[in-house]
Write a protein that holds these residues in place. Structure first.
Motif, mmCIF file in Angstrom:
data_model
loop_
_atom_site.group_PDB
_atom_site.id
_atom_site.type_symbol
_atom_site.label_atom_id
_atom_site.label_comp_id
_atom_site.label_asym_id
_atom_site.label_seq_id
_atom_site.Cartn_x
_atom_site.Cartn_y
_atom_site.Cartn_z
ATOM 1 N N THR A 79 0.818 -1.221 0.000
ATOM 2 C CA THR A 79 0.000 0.000 0.000
ATOM 3 C C THR A 79 0.848 1.266 0.000
ATOM 4 O OG1 THR A 79 -0.157 -0.146 2.395
ATOM 5 C CG2 THR A 79 -2.001 -1.050 1.128
ATOM 6 N N SER A 80 2.065 1.195 0.550
ATOM 7 C CA SER A 80 2.937 2.362 0.530
ATOM 8 C C SER A 80 4.372 1.910 0.741
ATOM 9 C CB SER A 80 2.536 3.365 1.621
ATOM 10 O OG SER A 80 2.651 2.775 2.894
ATOM 11 N N ILE A 81 5.314 2.810 0.491
ATOM 12 C CA ILE A 81 6.703 2.465 0.752
ATOM 13 C C ILE A 81 7.335 3.538 1.607
ATOM 14 C CG2 ILE A 81 6.903 1.208 -1.432
ATOM 15 C CD1 ILE A 81 8.644 3.394 -2.501
ATOM 16 N N TYR A 82 8.375 3.139 2.344
ATOM 17 C CA TYR A 82 9.084 4.077 3.199
ATOM 18 C C TYR A 82 10.587 3.845 3.009
ATOM 19 C CZ TYR A 82 10.662 6.650 7.251
ATOM 20 O OH TYR A 82 11.297 7.542 8.064
ATOM 21 N N PRO A 83 11.215 4.687 2.173
ATOM 22 C CA PRO A 83 12.645 4.496 1.905
ATOM 23 C C PRO A 83 13.495 4.991 3.069
ATOM 24 C CG PRO A 83 11.601 5.972 0.280
ATOM 25 C CD PRO A 83 10.670 5.823 1.421
ATOM 26 N N THR A 84 14.550 4.271 3.402
ATOM 27 C CA THR A 84 15.510 4.713 4.421
ATOM 28 C C THR A 84 16.920 4.569 3.848
ATOM 29 O OG1 THR A 84 16.003 2.563 5.423
ATOM 30 C CG2 THR A 84 13.998 3.664 6.169
ATOM 31 N N GLN A 85 17.914 5.005 4.621
ATOM 32 C CA GLN A 85 19.312 4.859 4.181
ATOM 33 C C GLN A 85 19.680 3.384 4.009
ATOM 34 O OE1 GLN A 85 21.395 7.403 3.541
ATOM 35 N NE2 GLN A 85 20.015 9.040 4.189
ATOM 36 N N LYS A 86 19.074 2.514 4.838
ATOM 37 C CA LYS A 86 19.458 1.100 4.833
ATOM 38 C C LYS A 86 18.670 0.262 3.843
ATOM 39 C CE LYS A 86 21.027 0.836 9.617
ATOM 40 N NZ LYS A 86 20.696 0.340 10.965
ATOM 41 N N PHE B 177 5.427 11.414 0.813
ATOM 42 C CA PHE B 177 6.365 10.684 -0.044
ATOM 43 C C PHE B 177 6.456 11.408 -1.382
ATOM 44 C CE2 PHE B 177 6.927 7.280 -3.292
ATOM 45 C CZ PHE B 177 8.248 6.999 -2.990
ATOM 46 N N ASP B 178 7.677 11.706 -1.835
ATOM 47 C CA ASP B 178 7.867 12.418 -3.099
ATOM 48 C C ASP B 178 8.528 11.496 -4.121
ATOM 49 O OD1 ASP B 178 8.305 14.081 -5.201
ATOM 50 O OD2 ASP B 178 9.796 15.341 -4.189
ATOM 51 N N TRP C 216 9.300 11.847 -7.147
ATOM 52 C CA TRP C 216 10.256 12.493 -8.069
ATOM 53 C C TRP C 216 11.643 12.603 -7.487
ATOM 54 C CZ3 TRP C 216 5.147 13.338 -8.031
ATOM 55 C CH2 TRP C 216 4.496 13.257 -9.272
ATOM 56 N N LYS C 217 11.696 12.510 -6.145
ATOM 57 C CA LYS C 217 12.969 12.605 -5.468
ATOM 58 C C LYS C 217 13.922 11.488 -5.916
ATOM 59 C CE LYS C 217 14.543 12.342 -0.744
ATOM 60 N NZ LYS C 217 14.099 12.088 0.637
ATOM 61 N N TYR C 218 13.372 10.383 -6.421
ATOM 62 C CA TYR C 218 14.196 9.217 -6.741
ATOM 63 C C TYR C 218 14.543 9.113 -8.223
ATOM 64 C CZ TYR C 218 12.938 8.414 -2.018
ATOM 65 O OH TYR C 218 12.769 8.590 -0.688
ATOM 66 N N LEU C 219 14.221 10.160 -8.986
ATOM 67 C CA LEU C 219 14.621 10.177 -10.393
ATOM 68 C C LEU C 219 16.143 10.253 -10.475
ATOM 69 C CD1 LEU C 219 12.139 12.684 -12.091
ATOM 70 C CD2 LEU C 219 12.284 10.216 -12.430
ATOM 71 N N LYS C 220 16.711 9.472 -11.364
ATOM 72 C CA LYS C 220 18.164 9.534 -11.513
ATOM 73 C C LYS C 220 18.503 10.257 -12.800
ATOM 74 C CE LYS C 220 19.696 6.864 -8.015
ATOM 75 N NZ LYS C 220 19.367 5.460 -7.795
#
Ligand SMILES: [Zn+2]
Length: 139
Positions: free
Chosen positions: A84-91, A132-133, A135-139
């Motif tokens: 249902t959703s994702i939560y990206p972290t450093q790890k 959650f954004d 677009w932040k993960y566009l490379k």
């Protein structure tokens, strides 16, 4: 010819107000259930897989946090495509199914010592409700 209108669901003659299409709420519901559009069926299937995923995570994680091997989730028919959703972290990334989620990890097996695919299961925390954004993960 008899012009009495018939119930669209059970075909019994309708009595009462003009323009009625069904005997009662039960006939109306059963008619609409039988005539579900394919996209509604698809959404229903996805919802049911999400609920099953959540149940599996909850059952494997009675204390708010647990580490479980990937093959155990697979044996329980966990569907990795549905969340249902994702939560990206450093790890890594937490994939949530409602209020439970998991992060894919690799840990050495306690038995074999080999790297093993596992998940870290958690209960969703309030701080995970940030906007959650994508677009932040566009490379
Ligand atoms: Zn009816």
């Amino acid at each position: 010819m008899d012009n009495t209108p018939l119930c669209l669901s059970c075909n019994r003659p309708l009595v009462g107000r003009i323009g009625k299409k069904f005997c009662d709420a039960q006939c109306r519901n059963s008619y609409h259930n039988q005539h579900k559009r394919p996209d509604e069926k698809y959404m229903q299937e996805v919802n049911s897989r999400l609920r099953q995923n959540r149940r599996i995570l909850r059952d494997l994680c009675p204390e708010g946090k647990a580490t479980v091997r990937r093959d155990i989730l697979e044996a329980l028919h966990f569907d990795f495509n549905q969340f249902t959703s994702i939560y990206p972290t450093q790890k890594g990334v937490y994939y949530l199914c409602y209020d439970y989620g998991y992060m894919p990890i690799v840990q050495n097996s306690t038995q074999t010592g080999h790297p093993t695919q596992k998940v870290l299961i958690i209960q969703k925390q309030d701080f995970m409700n940030q906007p959650f954004d994508p677009w932040k993960y566009l490379k």
